[in-house]
Design an enzyme around this catalytic site. Sequence first.
Site, mmCIF file in Angstrom:
data_model
loop_
_atom_site.group_PDB
_atom_site.id
_atom_site.type_symbol
_atom_site.label_atom_id
_atom_site.label_comp_id
_atom_site.label_asym_id
_atom_site.label_seq_id
_atom_site.Cartn_x
_atom_site.Cartn_y
_atom_site.Cartn_z
ATOM 1 N N HIS A 1 8.613 6.460 -9.307
ATOM 2 C CA HIS A 1 7.291 6.621 -8.696
ATOM 3 C C HIS A 1 7.381 6.779 -7.186
ATOM 4 O O HIS A 1 8.322 6.288 -6.551
ATOM 5 C CB HIS A 1 6.420 5.392 -8.998
ATOM 6 C CG HIS A 1 5.670 5.487 -10.283
ATOM 7 N ND1 HIS A 1 4.293 5.405 -10.345
ATOM 8 C CD2 HIS A 1 6.096 5.661 -11.560
ATOM 9 C CE1 HIS A 1 3.912 5.518 -11.603
ATOM 10 N NE2 HIS A 1 4.980 5.677 -12.364
ATOM 11 N N GLU B 1 3.086 12.904 -13.202
ATOM 12 C CA GLU B 1 1.723 12.464 -12.906
ATOM 13 C C GLU B 1 1.373 12.871 -11.486
ATOM 14 O O GLU B 1 2.223 12.783 -10.579
ATOM 15 C CB GLU B 1 1.581 10.942 -13.044
ATOM 16 C CG GLU B 1 1.786 10.417 -14.446
ATOM 17 C CD GLU B 1 3.118 9.728 -14.606
ATOM 18 O OE1 GLU B 1 3.802 9.468 -13.582
ATOM 19 O OE2 GLU B 1 3.499 9.456 -15.756
ATOM 20 N N ASN C 1 2.283 10.698 -8.369
ATOM 21 C CA ASN C 1 3.601 10.729 -7.724
ATOM 22 C C ASN C 1 3.953 12.085 -7.140
ATOM 23 O O ASN C 1 4.642 12.166 -6.125
ATOM 24 C CB ASN C 1 4.667 10.323 -8.746
ATOM 25 C CG ASN C 1 4.376 8.977 -9.350
ATOM 26 O OD1 ASN C 1 4.246 7.982 -8.648
ATOM 27 N ND2 ASN C 1 4.239 8.938 -10.671
#
Length: 321
Positions: free
Chosen positions: A38, A107, A110
Amino acid sequence: MTRIGYTMMTEQAGPRELVEHVVAAERAGFDFSVISDHSFPWLESQGHAPYAWSVLGAAAHATSRIPLTTFVTCPTFRYHPAVVAQKAATLQLLSEGRFRLGLGSGENLNEHIVGRGWPSADVRLDMLDEAVGIIRALFTGENVTHHGRHFQVDNARLWDVPATPPPLGIAVSGPRSCAIAGRRADMLIATEPKQSLLDDFSTHGGAGKPRIGQMPLCYDPDRHAAVTRAHEQFRWALGGWRLNAELPLPSGFEQASAHTREEDVAKSIPCGDDVDAVLEAARPYVEAGFTDLALIQIGGARQLPFLRWAETTLLPALRDL
């Protein structure tokens, strides 16, 4: 028997602590480990986002037995696939063959930091498909030039190549990603125990390949404290992956989960020290046919107590299951 893994969740602990935790997980007897990759935590209350690949390098040297797995890395926005191939090959060498490369379509939380926009899910999956081909080509150690729809590779080569490339997993959430995983991957990665995902994976070439699942829990002898902590740090997960892939900042997840109650979280996540509750949450993964199940203990400061409990109580019960 389903193998039980430990999750280094980069959103809830700093880099030194993550390495300390995976060392303790190895000592406790976990079968494997995974790590999130992340640039932001889901919620500000989690409070961390160190660089996963630096943590993996340290973990490879600090441990001797436990496999290490990205869960998952997106090889299409923050990272070019050629860079991911180099990182993965190096990790496989550092860990002496204990690394597995888990990949996914990413996602927005990130990947937005590089300012390339956030296309539709179909486009993201096209990018992932192309990226996996580049990574596999580079794992051969040969020179690779690629002029594709999404990526350019100009005379790339990996100079330090492991004799056995790291197995490659792909995260799935629907039929299209299952088709790509069945065709491209050595293993499936999923966060929900949906039988349909495993069936689609098998249909497209994944029969007999490993299937890695993941589930959260919140261990604490004080169940009320566990529920409160799970709500503070993990209520975002109840939004589902279609929503979670799209929001760009922790503030968006704060808003999206503003009306999620503690009792909602407690219904979805085993909280406290009730082993039977964890077994019931794990049972659907086992029955669906997952070969591996990684556990997330919620709360960075509560990892070591969880690992002591897991060694003496939880892992024996899960293996009986």
